[in-house]
Design an enzyme around this catalytic site. Sequence first.
Site, PDB file in Angstrom:
ATOM      1  N   LYS A  66       0.875  -1.177   0.000  1.00 36.56           N
ATOM      2  CA  LYS A  66       0.000   0.000   0.000  1.00 36.56           C
ATOM      3  C   LYS A  66       0.905   1.217   0.000  1.00 36.56           C
ATOM      4  CE  LYS A  66      -4.000   1.833  -0.149  1.00 36.56           C
ATOM      5  NZ  LYS A  66      -5.042   1.439  -1.113  1.00 36.56           N
ATOM      6  N   SER A 103      -1.279  -0.864  -4.446  1.00 39.87           N
ATOM      7  CA  SER A 103      -2.446   0.019  -4.467  1.00 39.87           C
ATOM      8  C   SER A 103      -2.083   1.263  -3.677  1.00 39.87           C
ATOM      9  CB  SER A 103      -3.678  -0.670  -3.870  1.00 39.87           C
ATOM     10  OG  SER A 103      -3.471  -1.004  -2.512  1.00 39.87           O
TER      11      SER A 103
END
Length: 345
Positions: free
Chosen positions: A152, A219
């Site tokens: 992330k 992401s």
Amino acid sequence: MSGIAIHKVTTAHPGDVSALKALPESTKPEDLLAVIGKTEGNGCVNDFTRMLSSTVWDPHLEASGGISVFSGGTEGVLSPHVSLVVKEDDYLNDDGSKMYNEGLVAKVGGTRDFEPWEMGTAIQAKVTADTIKKLIAEMEVEADDVHMVLVKCPLLTTAKVVASAKECVTTDTYKSMGYSRLATAVGIALALGEVTEDGIDDALDSYGQRGWSSRASCSSGAELENCHIVVLASSKKASNPYRAVHGYMADAIDLKVLLDLTSKIPHGAERVQIFVKAEPSTDGVVRGKRHTMMTDSDIQGTRHARAAVGGLVAGVWGETDVYVSGGAEGQGPMGGGSVCVVYKV
């Protein structure tokens, strides 16, 4: 290095932490390494479902120093869920010998915080690579043993751009998500030996077309300023029934790769989770036929890709709580995306 178990549980809403009740009674707070989830937001800059989920889960990760990774967007048939990555002791026979001669291991960590002007640049790639290399060394595995590096990474907001002391890679906050994912993926490729340090700039300049990782899953979100990293690998030193295989989709309808990878799951084994990256091909075609994912002014292309690939993956996997994440810059060939299949023998 920690031998692991993975427990997947569907969620009722982004603030739902009831999945903790699904863990074995023997699980201690310090055993929870990571929470990897899909939330029902738009997956874009203003997806606050990711922030809500990380806010409610992070206190449960303090004892272990674990991390949360939430990917927004459950378009189409995708179901919101969490996969809890938990430390687990080796499986042993009654005489104390190992029950298995291998197993899955995981290590989690994080980079330092990035300045706004560093996001999407070679600096982000190199810092990420250095952190991943350190984690792999601590796991006592080789780069070839790694099945997936799931990250992330941060993004730019208007406030960050305005406050930045130096020029940022872009002033468009939505585009910054892609640049951050790309730089992170190039960092993963560097750590795994899929690109060289001399090739970083070319990989970034080509938007991942001349340098990418088949084992990266990145992401981006506004809920953090650094990169949260999960490294998943096989180890001969571990003894547990968890296994993984990995590959990549060449395009958004690459059913063959999904079938090939899932066919490697032995008969009678339990399907645990499948992690897939998806993106609309930037040349505007899929196998020579025009697509409109990039020209829809109402719905972002990453959302179209998640829905399309999510339906394909769910059909193959037989479940809808699969991890399909949009935006695959540098995470497979253009228009495709990385795939990691986890199962339990």
